[in-house]
Design an enzyme around this catalytic site. Sequence first.
Site, PDB file in Angstrom:
ATOM      1  N   ARG A  86     -78.359 -48.451  12.586  1.00 27.89           N
ATOM      2  CA  ARG A  86     -78.116 -50.144  11.574  1.00 27.89           C
ATOM      3  C   ARG A  86     -78.617 -51.659  12.013  1.00 27.89           C
ATOM      4  O   ARG A  86     -79.150 -51.505  13.731  1.00 27.89           O
ATOM      5  CB  ARG A  86     -76.380 -50.039  12.680  1.00 27.89           C
ATOM      6  CG  ARG A  86     -75.691 -48.252  12.118  1.00 27.89           C
ATOM      7  CD  ARG A  86     -74.581 -48.244  13.310  1.00 27.89           C
ATOM      8  NE  ARG A  86     -73.701 -47.199  12.861  1.00 27.89           N
ATOM      9  CZ  ARG A  86     -73.152 -46.568  13.599  1.00 27.89           C
ATOM     10  NH1 ARG A  86     -71.819 -47.542  14.102  1.00 27.89           N
ATOM     11  NH2 ARG A  86     -72.158 -45.569  13.173  1.00 27.89           N
TER      12      ARG A  86
ATOM     13  N   LYS B  28     -74.135 -47.207   4.710  1.00 23.63           N
ATOM     14  CA  LYS B  28     -72.608 -48.071   3.671  1.00 23.63           C
ATOM     15  C   LYS B  28     -72.783 -48.223   2.063  1.00 23.63           C
ATOM     16  O   LYS B  28     -71.455 -48.243   1.817  1.00 23.63           O
ATOM     17  CB  LYS B  28     -71.452 -48.524   4.263  1.00 23.63           C
ATOM     18  CG  LYS B  28     -71.018 -47.998   5.919  1.00 23.63           C
ATOM     19  CD  LYS B  28     -70.370 -48.389   6.212  1.00 23.63           C
ATOM     20  CE  LYS B  28     -69.516 -47.615   8.295  1.00 23.63           C
ATOM     21  NZ  LYS B  28     -68.551 -48.547   8.709  1.00 23.63           N
TER      22      LYS B  28
ATOM     23  N   ARG C 162     -71.088 -36.981   3.247  1.00 23.82           N
ATOM     24  CA  ARG C 162     -69.775 -37.915   2.577  1.00 23.82           C
ATOM     25  C   ARG C 162     -71.019 -39.177   2.576  1.00 23.82           C
ATOM     26  O   ARG C 162     -70.697 -40.163   2.061  1.00 23.82           O
ATOM     27  CB  ARG C 162     -69.354 -38.988   3.762  1.00 23.82           C
ATOM     28  CG  ARG C 162     -68.181 -37.314   4.154  1.00 23.82           C
ATOM     29  CD  ARG C 162     -66.701 -37.505   4.327  1.00 23.82           C
ATOM     30  NE  ARG C 162     -66.932 -38.585   5.953  1.00 23.82           N
ATOM     31  CZ  ARG C 162     -66.832 -37.675   7.113  1.00 23.82           C
ATOM     32  NH1 ARG C 162     -66.327 -36.001   6.887  1.00 23.82           N
ATOM     33  NH2 ARG C 162     -66.707 -37.758   8.649  1.00 23.82           N
TER      34      ARG C 162
ATOM     35  N   HIS D 204     -68.485 -34.030  25.076  1.00 20.06           N
ATOM     36  CA  HIS D 204     -69.080 -34.352  25.827  1.00 20.06           C
ATOM     37  C   HIS D 204     -70.010 -33.166  26.577  1.00 20.06           C
ATOM     38  O   HIS D 204     -69.918 -32.057  26.919  1.00 20.06           O
ATOM     39  CB  HIS D 204     -69.095 -35.859  26.815  1.00 20.06           C
ATOM     40  CG  HIS D 204     -69.382 -36.837  26.454  1.00 20.06           C
ATOM     41  ND1 HIS D 204     -70.803 -37.678  25.240  1.00 20.06           N
ATOM     42  CD2 HIS D 204     -68.587 -37.566  26.223  1.00 20.06           C
ATOM     43  CE1 HIS D 204     -69.859 -38.878  25.051  1.00 20.06           C
ATOM     44  NE2 HIS D 204     -69.009 -38.995  25.197  1.00 20.06           N
ATOM     45  N   ASP D 205     -71.382 -33.675  27.088  1.00 20.28           N
ATOM     46  CA  ASP D 205     -72.047 -32.404  27.991  1.00 20.28           C
ATOM     47  C   ASP D 205     -71.711 -31.836  28.636  1.00 20.28           C
ATOM     48  O   ASP D 205     -71.636 -30.040  28.417  1.00 20.28           O
ATOM     49  CB  ASP D 205     -72.659 -33.461  28.630  1.00 20.28           C
ATOM     50  CG  ASP D 205     -73.886 -32.445  29.256  1.00 20.28           C
ATOM     51  OD1 ASP D 205     -75.205 -32.197  29.045  1.00 20.28           O
ATOM     52  OD2 ASP D 205     -73.471 -31.893  30.423  1.00 20.28           O
TER      53      ASP D 205
ATOM     54  N   ASN E  65     -68.231 -30.683  28.564  1.00 24.02           N
ATOM     55  CA  ASN E  65     -67.663 -29.840  27.936  1.00 24.02           C
ATOM     56  C   ASN E  65     -68.470 -28.640  27.019  1.00 24.02           C
ATOM     57  O   ASN E  65     -68.112 -27.206  27.095  1.00 24.02           O
ATOM     58  CB  ASN E  65     -67.118 -30.310  26.645  1.00 24.02           C
ATOM     59  CG  ASN E  65     -65.956 -31.602  27.046  1.00 24.02           C
ATOM     60  OD1 ASN E  65     -66.099 -32.675  26.991  1.00 24.02           O
ATOM     61  ND2 ASN E  65     -65.589 -31.731  28.216  1.00 24.02           N
TER      62      ASN E  65
ATOM     63  N   ASP F 244     -76.516 -31.463  27.371  1.00 29.13           N
ATOM     64  CA  ASP F 244     -77.743 -32.669  26.396  1.00 29.13           C
ATOM     65  C   ASP F 244     -78.610 -32.433  26.002  1.00 29.13           C
ATOM     66  O   ASP F 244     -79.625 -31.808  24.952  1.00 29.13           O
ATOM     67  CB  ASP F 244     -77.519 -34.088  26.619  1.00 29.13           C
ATOM     68  CG  ASP F 244     -76.376 -35.019  26.639  1.00 29.13           C
ATOM     69  OD1 ASP F 244     -75.275 -34.051  25.649  1.00 29.13           O
ATOM     70  OD2 ASP F 244     -76.066 -36.106  26.918  1.00 29.13           O
TER      71      ASP F 244
END
Length: 391
Positions: free
Chosen positions: A60, A84, A113, A148-149, A151, A178
């Site tokens: 970005r 975008k 999208r 996250h990792d 989880n 990860d």
Amino acid sequence: MGIFRQIRTQDAMSNSKLRYVMTNRPLEGLKVLEFAGIGPGPFCGMMLADMGADVVRIDRPETVPKGVGPVTGRGRRSIALNLKTDQGRTTALALIKKADALFEGFRPGVMERMGLGPEVAQALNPRLVYGRMTGWGQWGPLAKSAGHDVNYVAISGALGAMGRPGEPPAPPLNLVGDYGGGAMFLLAGMLAGLLQARTTGQGMVIDAAMSDGSALLMAMFHDLQSLGLWQDKRGGNLLDGSAPFYDTYECADGEFVSIGSIEPQFYAELLSLTGLDTDAKFANQYDFANWPSMKEAVAAVIVQKTRKEWIAALEGTDVCFAPVLSLAEAKRHPHNAARETFVSYDGIVQPAAAPRFGGVSHYPTRKAPKPGEHSEEILNSWGVRQDLAAE
């Protein structure tokens, strides 16, 4: 044969040496797009770049990727695009037409999208390998949930097996989810996809989920459980720290050492070099009921000497021993120094590329870029500037 060049390196033991290495790394000539993200994506990009791929990171504008530093960010060039806007998307699609592979780490549906999903991308470039890195996968009840990792490792069954009995499960940094279950499976999948594309001219989509990868990393323990050799709980198992001959122990100076004397001959060496061979309780290595008292006896012996003393007594023997080192200490260990496991690059001591390829440098290829640092250079070198001008 490749083109050989002479380089001089300096290892951590201050021994200057000459090496002859090939300039050609195994993935040179491969064009890869990395959509900037966090966690496993950047690590995969680093690995691909270390292996010689031309990895272009789409950043970005004026935004440094979160959690990506000089090590995991190394090896790439960067182009800054606002995805975008129509112009940003048009440029991204022009790059996709030129790429061999791309990977992204957004939640399912985000790329679609933006008009950059796999159907659109592969319609432009049928041989494109499209890697998708997520925690839960592209579909399933949790697919669009945050995580996250810890989880992903939890749901795979891996986290529940780690830690001491009677204590909470111990998160293994973010190495199992990860990096082990995520980045490395994404890398393997993309390399497999690239082989297929080279053979058939047809690319494919790689759905790399950290929860899937973490589960697969537990394959050996499913083997052991099926054979009745693994209890589905923390404690009492061979590799979870319950065995007296496979654990870490505190030394007299408060430092720690690791012992992994699994095989009978290595176990015998441990007993001999620690003086425990005279203790009758150690006669049966797999007397599970006696493991707690055996462990106490090992701990009582190890704590009598400093880590330095145990290194002198056990390192390099068949005990299967190593000191437990900090990150700073690991960089100075003689074995790591001899192999140049850590190298100095761009003023930072960091892990060298792995695995090693015969005759190929294991140094990073370039320093981590600033967002948009190579925008013009990338458009010109990939031949995209002309394509945009023609539209």
